[in-house]
Design a protein around this motif. Structure first.
Motif, PDB file in Angstrom:
ATOM      1  N   UNK A   1      27.718  39.720  44.069  1.00  0.00           N
ATOM      2  CA  UNK A   1      27.544  40.071  46.235  1.00  0.00           C
ATOM      3  C   UNK A   1      28.596  40.530  46.757  1.00  0.00           C
ATOM      4  N   UNK A   2      29.299  39.015  46.490  1.00  0.00           N
ATOM      5  CA  UNK A   2      30.569  38.913  47.129  1.00  0.00           C
ATOM      6  C   UNK A   2      31.520  39.448  47.159  1.00  0.00           C
ATOM      7  N   UNK A   3      32.550  40.770  46.163  1.00  0.00           N
ATOM      8  CA  UNK A   3      33.081  40.663  45.787  1.00  0.00           C
ATOM      9  C   UNK A   3      35.004  40.980  46.271  1.00  0.00           C
ATOM     10  N   UNK A   4      34.787  40.545  47.400  1.00  0.00           N
ATOM     11  CA  UNK A   4      35.977  39.946  48.623  1.00  0.00           C
ATOM     12  C   UNK A   4      36.079  38.746  48.973  1.00  0.00           C
ATOM     13  N   UNK A   5      34.947  37.907  48.684  1.00  0.00           N
ATOM     14  CA  UNK A   5      35.240  36.287  48.488  1.00  0.00           C
ATOM     15  C   UNK A   5      36.219  34.917  47.928  1.00  0.00           C
ATOM     16  N   UNK A   6      36.317  36.211  46.777  1.00  0.00           N
ATOM     17  CA  UNK A   6      37.405  35.325  45.532  1.00  0.00           C
ATOM     18  C   UNK A   6      38.636  36.828  45.952  1.00  0.00           C
ATOM     19  N   UNK A   7      40.607  35.216  45.362  1.00  0.00           N
ATOM     20  CA  UNK A   7      41.087  36.181  45.150  1.00  0.00           C
ATOM     21  C   UNK A   7      41.248  36.598  43.893  1.00  0.00           C
ATOM     22  N   UNK A   8      41.923  38.245  43.435  1.00  0.00           N
ATOM     23  CA  UNK A   8      42.211  38.210  42.351  1.00  0.00           C
ATOM     24  C   UNK A   8      43.867  38.023  42.046  1.00  0.00           C
ATOM     25  N   UNK A   9      43.392  36.990  41.342  1.00  0.00           N
ATOM     26  CA  UNK A   9      43.964  36.318  40.849  1.00  0.00           C
ATOM     27  C   UNK A   9      46.019  37.254  40.125  1.00  0.00           C
ATOM     28  N   UNK A  10      45.799  38.415  39.847  1.00  0.00           N
ATOM     29  CA  UNK A  10      46.898  39.305  39.559  1.00  0.00           C
ATOM     30  C   UNK A  10      47.498  39.380  40.807  1.00  0.00           C
TER      31      UNK A  10
ATOM     32  N   UNK B   1      38.852  37.182  38.855  1.00  0.00           N
ATOM     33  CA  UNK B   1      38.343  36.840  40.002  1.00  0.00           C
ATOM     34  C   UNK B   1      39.018  34.508  39.836  1.00  0.00           C
ATOM     35  N   UNK B   2      39.301  35.049  38.270  1.00  0.00           N
ATOM     36  CA  UNK B   2      39.141  33.663  38.250  1.00  0.00           C
ATOM     37  C   UNK B   2      39.616  32.650  36.858  1.00  0.00           C
ATOM     38  N   UNK B   3      40.671  32.097  36.432  1.00  0.00           N
ATOM     39  CA  UNK B   3      41.152  31.728  35.026  1.00  0.00           C
ATOM     40  C   UNK B   3      39.897  30.523  34.619  1.00  0.00           C
ATOM     41  N   UNK B   4      39.894  30.851  33.502  1.00  0.00           N
ATOM     42  CA  UNK B   4      39.234  29.855  31.720  1.00  0.00           C
ATOM     43  C   UNK B   4      39.325  28.681  32.470  1.00  0.00           C
TER      44      UNK B   4
ATOM     45  N   UNK C   1      39.631  31.128  43.335  1.00  0.00           N
ATOM     46  CA  UNK C   1      40.901  30.864  44.307  1.00  0.00           C
ATOM     47  C   UNK C   1      39.820  31.492  45.443  1.00  0.00           C
ATOM     48  N   UNK C   2      39.879  31.075  46.654  1.00  0.00           N
ATOM     49  CA  UNK C   2      39.019  31.747  47.659  1.00  0.00           C
ATOM     50  C   UNK C   2      40.154  32.402  48.979  1.00  0.00           C
TER      51      UNK C   2
END
Length: 422
Positions: A96-105, A132-135, A302-303
């Protein structure tokens, strides 16, 4: 000369991630025990980053989801720096919101970092070349059992290798311990047994690529068939979350089958039963079949709205990617690590007093690398609602067999999602 030194210093800072994260404030949204476990890591984190203030807000599980989805819909307004996200709901966010969170790379999360976690934990957190997230925590399934009830019935848990063995043991245990049920399941509000056994057998609601529906495949049919066999055998009583806890403390249930995080629930909610409980591997459909599955687990994201992304990433690196951070949460609150190296931490090999000095974490965590990835997709919630209704009808003999039940479920999921049935 001054210009050269200044540029060199700037390049050094830019190339050393943590140098950008030495100060500032970050806020995290989480819930209940998960929030408490994050708070427990702050002291260790601040020894390395004393000038970063970490605030963990316990919003509750559903409010965390609702508020974060609303914040994403509003373009990031009101969001914290870090959001706790359950793996099963993760793809709802990314789709839904691919830009809401930081690509951790973009913050330094490398392929080597990713390999520190098992594949099944990363499946729903990564889309294409983005992470998009870390386990965070995981839910390797284990069987928690009352030693005294099993011993009174002459049942050795090591002899329980199949679900048929489990049924036979349940009948013996119930006969030897009047008023005790072998196990509990929330048949009215959950599909936990079906999902655990399906995952063990390598079957899921959706295909690994998330593009088709696989819930009616043979291994899923076998799983649902076995759930009904357990219920029909009379070894399972229906109980929701709070009733299960009450039964544990009252001594009216001999076994609970759950994700490893349930260790903390039993140990804290039923503290008076110290020494009475033990752990063994989940049974399989065959004597030589797989005995590993996952139920539950979360991640940290991370947002994009965060004003201190580097500090937030430094917190993720410490809390989730070091044994120190992960073992702190395991010791204090029973949050099961996803970090593979945590398996080798000395604490994991220690006998735990509550569990009769059994090294329960060694037994539970050694199954982590064996868990088959299970793709939730953004339609997981829709599929789960359908499966609950179908399961209820099937257990009440509303279908001729499990295949007919799951064929119906697959058709309903296809109508709700537009995905084809494989």
């Amino acid at each position: 000369m001054r210009t050269t030194l200044t540029c060199a210093a700037l390049l050094l800072a830019l190339g050393s991630g943590p140098a950008l994260a030495q100060s500032g404030e970050i806020t995290i949204w989480s819930w209940n025990i998960a929030a408490s476990s994050l708070k427990s890591t702050v002291e260790g984190f601040n020894k390395k980053y004393p000038d970063i203030k970490v605030t963990v807000q316990d919003l509750g599980n559903q409010p965390t989801y609702d508020k974060s989805i609303a914040g994403c819909a509003a373009g990031g307004v009101g969001l914290p720096d870090i959001v706790s996200i359950e793996n099963g709901e993760a793809e709802n966010y990314w789709s839904q919101f691919p830009d809401c969170f930081v690509d951790l790379h973009t913050l330094g999360y490398t392929a080597e970092d990713q390999k520190k976690f098992p594949d099944f934990k990363r499946t729903e957190l990564e889309v294409g070349d983005k992470a998009y997230a870390m386990p965070w925590d995981s839910g390797p399934v284990a069987v928690f059992y009352r030693r005294d009830f099993y011993e009174k019935a002459g049942v050795d848990p090591a002899s329980i290798k199949t679900w048929d063995d489990f049924i036979a043991a349940g009948k013996k245990i119930q006969a030897a311990n009047p008023g005790v049920t072998m196990t509990n399941a929330d048949f009215n509000g959950d599909t936990e047994f079906f999902r655990m056994i399906s995952n063990e057998q390598g079957c899921a609601y959706f295909a690994e690529d998330g593009q088709s529906i696989t819930v009616a495949e043979p291994k899923c049919v076998d799983a649902l068939t076995k759930v009904k066999e357990m219920k029909d055998a009379g070894i399972v009583s229906s109980a929701d979350w709070s009733t299960k806890i009450t039964n544990n403390t009252a001594g009216t249930v001999a076994t609970q089958v759950y994700g490893g995080w349930y260790e903390g629930t039993i140990r804290t909610e039923s503290a008076g039963e110290s020494g009475k409980w033990g752990v063994y591997l989940m049974p399989s459909l065959t004597a030589d079949g797989p005995r590993a599955a996952n139920l539950g687990g979360s991640s940290l994201a991370i947002t994009s709205a965060s004003k201190n992304k580097e500090a937030a990433y430094a917190y993720l690196k410490y809390t989730l990617e070091t044994n120190e951070g992960q073992i702190t949460m395991l010791k204090d609150f029973g949050l099961v690590p996803s970090l593979i190296s945590a398996l080798d931490d000395p604490y994991v090999a220690q006998g735990q007093p509550y569990w009769g000095n059994q090294a329960v974490w060694k037994d539970i965590l050694t199954t982590l690398p064996k868990v088959v990835p299970s793709r939730g997709t953004q339609f997981q919630s829709d599929a789960e609602i359908i499966l609950r209704a179908v399961q209820t009808k099937y257990l009440a003999n509303g279908y001729p067999d499990a295949k007919a039940a799951l064929d119906d479920a697959a058709k309903q999921i296809a109508a709700a999602t537009g995905l084809p049935v494989k």
